[in-house]
Design a protein around this motif. Structure first.
Motif, PDB file in Angstrom:
ATOM      1  N   ASN A   1      38.201  70.668  42.048  1.00  0.00           N
ATOM      2  CA  ASN A   1      38.454  70.421  40.623  1.00  0.00           C
ATOM      3  C   ASN A   1      39.439  69.281  40.391  1.00  0.00           C
ATOM      4  OD1 ASN A   1      40.945  71.553  41.264  1.00  0.00           O
ATOM      5  ND2 ASN A   1      40.552  73.488  40.202  1.00  0.00           N
ATOM      6  N   GLY A   2      39.878  68.619  41.472  1.00  0.00           N
ATOM      7  CA  GLY A   2      40.741  67.452  41.343  1.00  0.00           C
ATOM      8  C   GLY A   2      42.222  67.749  41.364  1.00  0.00           C
ATOM      9  N   LYS A   3      42.614  69.013  41.494  1.00  0.00           N
ATOM     10  CA  LYS A   3      44.025  69.359  41.525  1.00  0.00           C
ATOM     11  C   LYS A   3      44.537  69.442  42.958  1.00  0.00           C
ATOM     12  CE  LYS A   3      44.085  71.881  37.124  1.00  0.00           C
ATOM     13  NZ  LYS A   3      45.026  70.942  36.475  1.00  0.00           N
TER      14      LYS A   3
ATOM     15  N   ASP B   1      39.330  49.250  33.787  1.00  0.00           N
ATOM     16  CA  ASP B   1      38.806  48.750  35.067  1.00  0.00           C
ATOM     17  C   ASP B   1      39.479  49.443  36.245  1.00  0.00           C
ATOM     18  OD1 ASP B   1      37.091  46.995  33.792  1.00  0.00           O
ATOM     19  OD2 ASP B   1      38.475  45.300  33.908  1.00  0.00           O
ATOM     20  N   VAL B   2      40.757  49.710  36.119  1.00  0.00           N
ATOM     21  CA  VAL B   2      41.490  50.389  37.195  1.00  0.00           C
ATOM     22  C   VAL B   2      40.984  51.821  37.348  1.00  0.00           C
ATOM     23  CG1 VAL B   2      43.754  51.177  37.980  1.00  0.00           C
ATOM     24  CG2 VAL B   2      43.520  48.931  36.886  1.00  0.00           C
ATOM     25  N   TYR B   3      40.855  52.526  36.233  1.00  0.00           N
ATOM     26  CA  TYR B   3      40.333  53.897  36.318  1.00  0.00           C
ATOM     27  C   TYR B   3      38.928  53.894  36.915  1.00  0.00           C
ATOM     28  CZ  TYR B   3      43.942  54.292  32.667  1.00  0.00           C
ATOM     29  OH  TYR B   3      45.098  54.209  31.946  1.00  0.00           O
ATOM     30  N   SER B   4      38.137  52.897  36.539  1.00  0.00           N
ATOM     31  CA  SER B   4      36.733  52.864  36.945  1.00  0.00           C
ATOM     32  C   SER B   4      36.567  52.710  38.447  1.00  0.00           C
ATOM     33  CB  SER B   4      36.008  51.717  36.229  1.00  0.00           C
ATOM     34  OG  SER B   4      34.697  51.567  36.720  1.00  0.00           O
TER      35      SER B   4
ATOM     36  N   PRO C   1      35.860  64.842  40.299  1.00  0.00           N
ATOM     37  CA  PRO C   1      36.012  64.512  38.877  1.00  0.00           C
ATOM     38  C   PRO C   1      36.826  63.240  38.667  1.00  0.00           C
ATOM     39  CG  PRO C   1      37.448  66.337  39.464  1.00  0.00           C
ATOM     40  CD  PRO C   1      36.572  66.073  40.661  1.00  0.00           C
ATOM     41  N   SER C   2      36.627  62.608  37.526  1.00  0.00           N
ATOM     42  CA  SER C   2      37.361  61.386  37.207  1.00  0.00           C
ATOM     43  C   SER C   2      38.845  61.693  37.057  1.00  0.00           C
ATOM     44  CB  SER C   2      36.826  60.763  35.912  1.00  0.00           C
ATOM     45  OG  SER C   2      37.081  61.624  34.813  1.00  0.00           O
ATOM     46  N   ILE C   3      39.669  60.700  37.322  1.00  0.00           N
ATOM     47  CA  ILE C   3      41.109  60.946  37.393  1.00  0.00           C
ATOM     48  C   ILE C   3      41.705  61.309  36.036  1.00  0.00           C
ATOM     49  CG2 ILE C   3      41.462  59.564  39.455  1.00  0.00           C
ATOM     50  CD1 ILE C   3      42.347  57.253  37.724  1.00  0.00           C
ATOM     51  N   LEU C   4      41.175  60.782  34.953  1.00  0.00           N
ATOM     52  CA  LEU C   4      41.723  61.107  33.637  1.00  0.00           C
ATOM     53  C   LEU C   4      41.216  62.442  33.123  1.00  0.00           C
ATOM     54  CD1 LEU C   4      41.807  57.681  31.739  1.00  0.00           C
ATOM     55  CD2 LEU C   4      43.570  58.772  33.141  1.00  0.00           C
TER      56      LEU C   4
ATOM     57  N   SER D   1      47.323  62.616  31.339  1.00  0.00           N
ATOM     58  CA  SER D   1      48.638  61.968  31.274  1.00  0.00           C
ATOM     59  C   SER D   1      48.777  60.835  32.285  1.00  0.00           C
ATOM     60  CB  SER D   1      49.748  62.997  31.496  1.00  0.00           C
ATOM     61  OG  SER D   1      49.763  63.457  32.831  1.00  0.00           O
ATOM     62  N   ARG D   2      47.790  60.677  33.159  1.00  0.00           N
ATOM     63  CA  ARG D   2      47.810  59.528  34.074  1.00  0.00           C
ATOM     64  C   ARG D   2      47.614  58.207  33.331  1.00  0.00           C
ATOM     65  NH1 ARG D   2      44.047  62.650  38.381  1.00  0.00           N
ATOM     66  NH2 ARG D   2      45.661  63.291  39.875  1.00  0.00           N
TER      67      ARG D   2
END
Length: 607
Positions: free
Chosen positions: A326-328, A459-462, A474-477, A482-483
């Motif tokens: 789940n990304g945690k 672009d950085v998140y992508s 899962p995507s970081i956001l 809060s990232r």
């Protein structure tokens, strides 16, 4: 300017010429020494092919870059309880340190043999010949890249040296070397295609990718300081990070590269020959599909004692770098981490990189394909025959005459799976290619450089999410909104991704640890592993902590096991690790300073 060439360099160069395989063409021996040999395309091609051999830097048929991550707490070597990995040897007289210095300078010397030999004929050379020379310059930059990242200031020249010049050599500022390399790679790239048509050759993607890597490292050195008493230079750091970001972005936009949807295919002989792997793997040490097959022993030295040997292992600290599905992180509220079943519902890259308890190990012992369960606690384990039937066999990793060298006693209960999960060739004759750079690194270079510049945007998140999306993470956001625009949290996630994505590739984490200056936390502590009483005996409180929120330890995802350390396997229980900041740079080998006393030693190592 002139270059240092050891007296052994010419002999090694000639041996390499004799041993080169048909993949990069064989060539005559004696003609290389004539003054006018490199006056035509074919001769330059043959000389270039010899230069490629210098990259292998093999130690007992294992490319040296494979060993570097084993000098960090993410990996350990069987015989390294008193070695480089726990900072407990005399590095000035270390054979490893001395031999790598010599090998790298031998490689530089080979490059200059070709470049100097061709220099008088540049005006009349074909475009193809100039492409080969650009490849040589790129390989030379690779050698100097390793030299500066390991030693900092180094003797640096760009043409061949006389014996007198060798004896009077001095060290050149690492920043001067780096600036030269970046410009030289940019210039060389103009003669190179974006993607090489012949596997194993350096192309524009690799030349510019190396430029971006060098700039990223230099940015960190200027930001954090380099060596024991390195000076910080924020303005220069910004300049380097901008070069890294722009160069990586150019590769992303123009290079035509992409990620292989199948992560595991990047690391097997058959998988590497697929179009998707060729698209991602930018530059590799070539072994596969040669008429005179070249082999290495990487997998033979990293497997179960049931059908191979084992000398390099992952650690618990590496295992606990991987998020939950789940990304945690495993200590976070809502992660659903179960310490009794610690490998369930984790980032799939964990099981793609590391063999864990009760995994099915697959391998080929030379016409004898093996499948069996990885068993930490029993003297017998289950073997799975080709017809699906099972039987109990002796668990040689647990008991027997070789168990003391296996992953249970000499390691901490884990084996490397990356590169080592295959049955398409024998484990003691592996010919898959060793990756020196792939597109995933370019994405993370772009992201990290932009984060350090605090230019955080979609672009950085992508680019980070592309890597995570490949393995359905899962995507970081979506995991932590809060990232967004939070430099500390974005720095944390890109560093985490570099570790779990790129571990055991070209020593990247070894260099990351040094340039981020986090070895005082990583390399000063003991190496932990599996629970001594079995996973059934684990209690709910046996979850590592990661320091106080927002601390350096927390933001670098470095687990602590103090509260339950007595219940875990610890390979270093009777040894105290000995980290000192001088280890951020290796010392100039004593043998070199005996020949050239004017080579000033790195801080902390004495005269």
């Amino acid at each position: 300017m002139k270059t240092i060439i050891k007296t052994t360099g010419l002999l090694i160069f000639m041996i390499a010429m004799a041993s080169c395989n048909d993949y990069l063409d064989k060539k005559p021996l004696s003609e290389y020494l004539s003054s006018n040999f490199y006056n035509n395309e074919n001769a330059i091609k043959q000389g270039t092919n010899g230069v490629y051999q210098s990259l292998y830097m093999e130690k007992n048929t294992i490319p040296f870059c494979i060993l570097l991550d084993m000098y960090t707490p993410m990996g350990i070597e069987r015989a390294d309880n008193s070695g480089i990995g726990i900072n407990n040897i005399n590095l000035k007289t270390s054979f490893t340190v001395e031999s790598l210095w010599a090998t790298l300078y031998d490689g530089v010397g080979r490059s200059h043999t070709v470049l100097d030999g061709a220099a008088p004929y540049m005006a009349s050379l074909s475009d193809k010949a100039k492409q080969y020379l650009a490849e040589v310059r790129t390989i030379r930059a690779t050698q100097y890249h390793y030299l500066t990242t390991l030693w900092g200031d180094v003797p640096f020249f760009t043409t061949q040296a006389t014996p007198e010049e060798q004896k009077s050599a001095i060290r050149t500022s690492w920043m001067e070397v780096v600036d030269f390399l970046m410009q030289d790679l940019e210039d060389a790239s103009t003669y190179l295609p974006w993607q090489a048509t012949e596997l194993g050759r350096a192309d524009k993607t690799y030349a510019l990718g190396l430029k971006a890597r060098i700039a990223l490292y230099a940015g960190s050195w200027c930001k954090e300081g380099f060596g024991e008493s390195g000076q910080k230079n924020p303005e220069k750091a910004k300049e380097y990070f901008e070069i890294a970001a722009k160069t990586a972005d150019r590769i992303i936009l123009e290079g035509g590269r992409g990620l292989n949807p199948n992560f595991m295919n990047l690391y097997t002989r058959e998988g590497q020959l697929t179009a998707d792997s060729k698209k991602e793997n930018i530059f590799s040490l070539m072994y596969s599909d040669q008429s005179s097959k070249k082999i290495h022993y990487q997998s033979f030295g990293e497997q179960s004692r049931i059908f191979a040997q084992s000398g390099r292992f992952p650690t618990q600290l590496m295992v606990d770098s991987y998020e939950m599905k789940n990304g945690k992180r495993i200590d976070e509220k809502g992660s659903a981490y179960n310490p009794q079943k610690p490998f369930e519902n984790r980032d799939p890259r964990l099981k793609m990189t590391i063999y864990t308890h009760h995994d099915t190990i697959i391998g080929n012992a030379g016409g004898n394909k093996r499948k069996f369960l990885m068993e930490l606690f029993n003297a017998k384990t289950t073997s799975i025959d080709p017809d699906g039937s099972t039987s109990l066999i002796d668990n040689l990793d647990h008991t027997g005459s070789v168990a003391q060298y296996g992953y249970i006693q000499s390691g901490v209960g884990y084996l490397w799976k990356k590169y080592n999960h295959f049955d398409d060739e024998a484990v003691n004759e592996a010919s898959y290619n060793i990756i020196l750079m792939r597109y995933a690194e370019i994405l993370l270079t772009f992201a990290e450089a932009r984060i350090e510049l605090n230019q955080i945007d979609a672009d950085v998140y992508s680019v980070i999410d592309q890597l995570r999306g490949r393995v359905n993470m899962p995507s970081i956001l979506s995991v932590d909104p809060s990232r967004a625009n939070n430099q500390d949290k974005m720095r944390q996630i890109v560093r985490r991704e570099r570790r779990v994505e790129l571990i055991k590739e070209s020593g990247l984490h070894f260099f990351d640890m040094r340039r981020w200056r986090i070895a005082d936390m990583q390399n000063a502590e003991k190496t932990y592993g599996f629970p001594l009483g079995g996973y059934e005996s684990v209690t709910p409180d046996m979850v590592p902590t990661y320091g106080s929120p927002g601390s350096r330890r927390d933001l670098n995802d470095l687990a602590l096991y103090e509260s339950f350390a007595s219940k875990l396997r610890s390979r270093d229980a009777d040894r105290q690790k000995n980290w000192q900041d001088m280890f951020y740079l290796w010392p100039i080998p004593q043998t070199e300073r005996s020949k050239a006393p004017q080579l000033v030693q790195n801080d902390g190592y004495g005269n």
